[in-house]
Scaffold this motif. Structure first.
Motif, mmCIF file in Angstrom:
data_model
loop_
_atom_site.group_PDB
_atom_site.id
_atom_site.type_symbol
_atom_site.label_atom_id
_atom_site.label_comp_id
_atom_site.label_asym_id
_atom_site.label_seq_id
_atom_site.Cartn_x
_atom_site.Cartn_y
_atom_site.Cartn_z
ATOM 1 N N GLY A 252 14.170 7.165 -50.817
ATOM 2 C CA GLY A 252 13.297 6.089 -51.380
ATOM 3 C C GLY A 252 12.790 6.131 -52.950
ATOM 4 N N HIS A 253 12.062 4.922 -53.171
ATOM 5 C CA HIS A 253 11.954 4.999 -54.618
ATOM 6 C C HIS A 253 10.327 5.021 -54.948
ATOM 7 C CE1 HIS A 253 11.513 2.057 -58.244
ATOM 8 N NE2 HIS A 253 12.165 3.177 -58.802
ATOM 9 N N ILE A 254 9.766 5.954 -55.938
ATOM 10 C CA ILE A 254 8.636 6.210 -56.567
ATOM 11 C C ILE A 254 8.422 5.581 -57.866
ATOM 12 C CG2 ILE A 254 6.682 7.754 -56.893
ATOM 13 C CD1 ILE A 254 8.055 9.470 -54.791
ATOM 14 N N SER A 255 7.571 4.760 -58.054
ATOM 15 C CA SER A 255 7.376 4.090 -59.395
ATOM 16 C C SER A 255 6.149 4.801 -59.956
ATOM 17 C CB SER A 255 7.259 2.520 -59.394
ATOM 18 O OG SER A 255 8.342 1.809 -58.905
ATOM 19 N N LEU A 256 6.517 5.564 -61.181
ATOM 20 C CA LEU A 256 5.237 6.154 -61.705
ATOM 21 C C LEU A 256 4.726 5.349 -62.826
ATOM 22 C CD1 LEU A 256 3.478 8.756 -61.861
ATOM 23 C CD2 LEU A 256 5.226 9.839 -63.505
ATOM 24 N N ILE A 257 3.625 4.660 -62.677
ATOM 25 C CA ILE A 257 2.949 3.609 -63.607
ATOM 26 C C ILE A 257 1.650 4.109 -64.267
ATOM 27 C CG2 ILE A 257 1.769 1.530 -63.244
ATOM 28 C CD1 ILE A 257 4.023 0.959 -60.789
ATOM 29 N N GLY A 258 0.909 5.071 -63.501
ATOM 30 C CA GLY A 258 -0.160 5.452 -64.154
ATOM 31 C C GLY A 258 -0.332 6.853 -63.986
ATOM 32 N N VAL A 259 -1.319 7.461 -64.678
ATOM 33 C CA VAL A 259 -1.806 9.105 -64.777
ATOM 34 C C VAL A 259 -3.428 8.948 -64.515
ATOM 35 C CG1 VAL A 259 0.321 9.957 -65.688
ATOM 36 C CG2 VAL A 259 -1.474 9.054 -67.353
ATOM 37 N N LEU A 260 -3.944 8.141 -63.878
ATOM 38 C CA LEU A 260 -5.216 8.006 -63.688
ATOM 39 C C LEU A 260 -5.759 9.621 -63.232
ATOM 40 C CD1 LEU A 260 -5.909 4.690 -61.867
ATOM 41 C CD2 LEU A 260 -5.982 5.210 -64.332
ATOM 42 N N THR A 261 -5.393 10.403 -62.720
ATOM 43 C CA THR A 261 -5.739 11.932 -62.340
ATOM 44 C C THR A 261 -5.422 12.914 -63.326
ATOM 45 O OG1 THR A 261 -3.758 12.354 -61.117
ATOM 46 C CG2 THR A 261 -5.402 11.126 -59.762
ATOM 47 N N GLY A 262 -4.847 12.404 -64.481
ATOM 48 C CA GLY A 262 -4.635 13.433 -65.485
ATOM 49 C C GLY A 262 -3.116 13.243 -65.986
ATOM 50 N N ARG A 263 -2.879 13.936 -67.022
ATOM 51 C CA ARG A 263 -1.455 13.939 -67.673
ATOM 52 C C ARG A 263 -0.706 15.295 -67.374
ATOM 53 N NH1 ARG A 263 -0.753 10.624 -72.051
ATOM 54 N NH2 ARG A 263 -2.655 9.375 -72.480
ATOM 55 N N GLY A 264 -1.198 16.333 -66.613
ATOM 56 C CA GLY A 264 -0.419 17.526 -66.225
ATOM 57 C C GLY A 264 -1.060 18.023 -64.773
ATOM 58 N N GLY A 265 -0.063 18.581 -64.185
ATOM 59 C CA GLY A 265 -0.386 19.068 -62.770
ATOM 60 C C GLY A 265 0.656 19.777 -62.133
ATOM 61 N N GLU A 266 0.593 20.422 -61.213
ATOM 62 C CA GLU A 266 1.811 21.013 -60.331
ATOM 63 C C GLU A 266 2.439 19.650 -59.399
ATOM 64 O OE1 GLU A 266 1.116 24.613 -58.079
ATOM 65 O OE2 GLU A 266 0.090 25.531 -60.001
ATOM 66 N N ILE A 267 3.542 19.689 -59.649
ATOM 67 C CA ILE A 267 4.157 18.931 -58.679
ATOM 68 C C ILE A 267 5.391 19.431 -57.789
ATOM 69 C CG2 ILE A 267 5.777 16.774 -58.670
ATOM 70 C CD1 ILE A 267 3.183 16.298 -60.179
ATOM 71 N N PRO A 268 5.227 19.133 -56.428
ATOM 72 C CA PRO A 268 6.431 19.770 -55.543
ATOM 73 C C PRO A 268 7.834 19.263 -55.808
ATOM 74 C CG PRO A 268 5.014 18.035 -54.388
ATOM 75 C CD PRO A 268 4.489 18.298 -55.820
ATOM 76 N N THR A 269 8.330 19.848 -56.930
ATOM 77 C CA THR A 269 9.886 19.416 -57.093
ATOM 78 C C THR A 269 10.680 19.760 -56.042
ATOM 79 O OG1 THR A 269 10.000 21.554 -58.327
ATOM 80 C CG2 THR A 269 9.502 19.648 -59.775
ATOM 81 N N ALA A 270 10.632 20.713 -55.376
ATOM 82 C CA ALA A 270 11.551 21.088 -54.333
ATOM 83 C C ALA A 270 11.301 19.909 -53.064
ATOM 84 C CB ALA A 270 11.333 22.325 -53.498
ATOM 85 N N ALA A 271 9.968 19.508 -52.732
ATOM 86 C CA ALA A 271 10.023 18.466 -51.820
ATOM 87 C C ALA A 271 10.741 17.237 -52.326
ATOM 88 C CB ALA A 271 8.426 18.238 -51.685
ATOM 89 N N LEU A 272 10.421 17.027 -53.828
ATOM 90 C CA LEU A 272 11.110 15.825 -54.296
ATOM 91 C C LEU A 272 12.750 15.699 -54.230
ATOM 92 C CD1 LEU A 272 10.794 12.882 -56.010
ATOM 93 C CD2 LEU A 272 10.858 14.374 -57.965
ATOM 94 N N MET A 273 13.127 16.990 -54.573
ATOM 95 C CA MET A 273 14.619 17.066 -54.263
ATOM 96 C C MET A 273 15.091 17.073 -52.663
ATOM 97 S SD MET A 273 15.090 20.457 -56.617
ATOM 98 C CE MET A 273 16.877 20.661 -56.118
ATOM 99 N N ALA A 274 14.290 17.443 -51.891
ATOM 100 C CA ALA A 274 14.637 17.481 -50.324
ATOM 101 C C ALA A 274 14.692 16.062 -50.200
ATOM 102 C CB ALA A 274 13.643 18.070 -49.695
#
Length: 335
Positions: A252-274
Motif C-alpha cells: 500500500g501507499h502512505i503519504s507522509l504529509i505532516g509532523v504534528l506529533t514531532g519531527r523525530g521518533g522511533e519508526i518500526p522500519t521492519a514492519a514497513l519492510m514487511a
C-alpha cells in the motif's frame, strides 16, 4: 491598500494591519489580482508563530483567491474578471517534484496574500472552480492540492480503493471528499465523537476514536477483513506512523504529509519492510496538479467544508481559533 505584516517573527501579537502602496499595473506576463480571501493552514500558523523562521515585515498567507483586474502583455490564459486562486510553489509548474524548501512559497520565503491586491506573473495563479466563491476557492492552494497529489497523482487512487484519513484538518477532509468523489471507501479517525459524526455525514464508511482506541491500526485491519487500506493520509508523523504502518495493506501507499506529533521518533522500519509499503513524503504540488484537481472539481459535485470566517484585521483571532483545535473544516479571512 490594506495588508497584514508580521512586524517581527515569533508571535501573533506581531501581526499588524497597515497601509501599503498600490502594486500598480501588470507588466509583460503579469496579472493584477484583487484579492478577496485567504484560508489558514498549519504552515501559515507555524510561520506567524515563529516555528518557521521568516523575515521581519513578511506578508503572510499562502492561499489567496480573487479576481483579475488587469492583464499584462503576452498573457493569454486570463482575462479581466476571471476568478483565480494562487499556487503554493510558484516556480513548480509541471513535472516531478523539484523543490525541497519553502524559499519560494508565498507567506514564508516571499510575501504572501494577506493583502487587497497583488501584481504577479500569471503562472502564479490558476482559474478557480466554476461558481465557487472567492472564500471557497481560497481553501484549495495548500490543503486540497496536497490531498489530491497524495491520493490521485502519487497514490493512483481508483474506485473501490480504501483510504484512511487521520484527524479533521484541511488535508484530511479534502482527502475524504476526493476519495468519495472517485468512488473509494474511507475510514476516518478523530479524538472527538462530535467530529466523527460529521465525518460520517461527509461519507466516511467507518470512524474510529483514536483516544478510546490507541491501537487503531489493528481496528482498521479488522474493518478491512485483515487486508489493510490502500492509502493512508498520514499527518501526525512519528507519533502516528507506527499505527499507519499497521493499518496499510501489503504494497500500500502512505503519504507522509505532516509532523504534528514531532519531527523525530522511533519508526518500526521492519514492519514497513514487511508490508513492502511505499512511504512517500508529500509537500503540496505543482501548478499542473492544481489545474487537474480543479478540472475534477468542476466535473463533480464537491464543495469545501468551511468552519468560520474572519475579517483581515482579525487575523490573529483566526489563528488563535486554529490553534485551539476546535474547528472542523477551513478557517477563512475575507476582505
Amino acid at each position: 491598500m490594506k495588508q497584514i505584516v508580521l512586524k517581527r517573527p515569533g508571535g501573533l501579537e506581531h501581526l499588524a494591519l497597515v497601509d501599503a502602496a498600490d502594486p500598480g499595473v501588470p507588466g509583460t506576463g503579469e496579472i493584477r489580482v484583487r484579492l478577496h480571501a485567504n484560508s489558514l493552514n498549519f504552515h501559515d500558523y507555524a510561520v506567524v508563530a515563529g516555528f518557521i523562521p521568516t523575515n521581519d515585515g513578511r506578508i503572510p498567507m499562502a492561499d489567496g483567491a480573487g479576481v483579475v483586474e488587469a492583464v499584462g502583455a503576452g498573457v493569454e490564459e486570463f482575462r479581466v474578471g476571471d476568478a483565480v486562486v494562487s499556487t503554493f510553489f510558484p516556480q513548480w509548474l509541471d513535472g516531478p517534484a523539484r523543490i525541497d524548501n519553502f524559499s519560494t512559497t508565498p507567506g514564508d520565503g516571499i510575501d504572501g496574500y494577506a493583502r487587497e491586491a497583488v501584481v504577479r506573473p500569471a503562472t502564479w495563479f490558476t482559474r478557480a472552480p466554476r461558481d465557487w466563491s472567492h472564500a471557497e476557492a481560497a481553501t484549495l492552494t495548500t490543503a486540497a492540492v496536497t490531498a489530491w497529489r497524495a491520493l490521485v497523482v502519487e497514490g493512483g487512487l481508483k474506485a473501490g480503493d480504501t483510504v484512511l484519513t487521520l484527524g479533521t484538518g484541511g488535508v484530511s477532509i479534502f482527502a475524504l471528499q476526493f476519495a468519495r468523489l472517485m468512488g473509494a471507501r474511507v475510514i476516518a479517525t478523530s479524538s472527538s465523537d462530535a467530529k466523527l459524526e460529521r465525518l460520517t455525514a461527509l461519507g466516511a464508511e467507518h470512524v474510529i476514536n483514536y483516544k478510546l482506541m490507541p491501537e487503531w491500526g489493528r481496528r482498521v485491519r479488522e474493518l478491512t477483513a485483515g487486508r489493510g487500506v490502500d492509502h493512508v493520509i498520514e499527518v501526525g508523523g512519528p507519533g502516528t506512523l507506527p499505527q499507519s504502518i499497521e493499518a496499510v495493506r501489503i504494497g500500500g501507499h502512505i503519504s507522509l504529509i505532516g509532523v504534528l506529533t514531532g519531527r523525530g521518533g522511533e519508526i518500526p522500519t521492519a514492519a514497513l519492510m514487511a508490508k513492502q509499503a511505499r512511504l512517500q513524503g508529500i509537500i503540496v504540488g505543482s501548478r499542473t496538479h492544481q489545474r487537474e484537481m480543479i478540472a475534477a472539481i468542476d466535473a463533480g459535485a464537491l464543495r469545501p467544508v468551511i468552519d468560520s470566517s474572519f475579517a483581515l484585521e482579525d487575523i490573529a483571532d483566526a489563528f488563535r481559533h486554529e490553534a485551539s483545535g476546535q474547528h472542523f473544516g477551513k478557517i477563512l479571512l475575507e476582505f
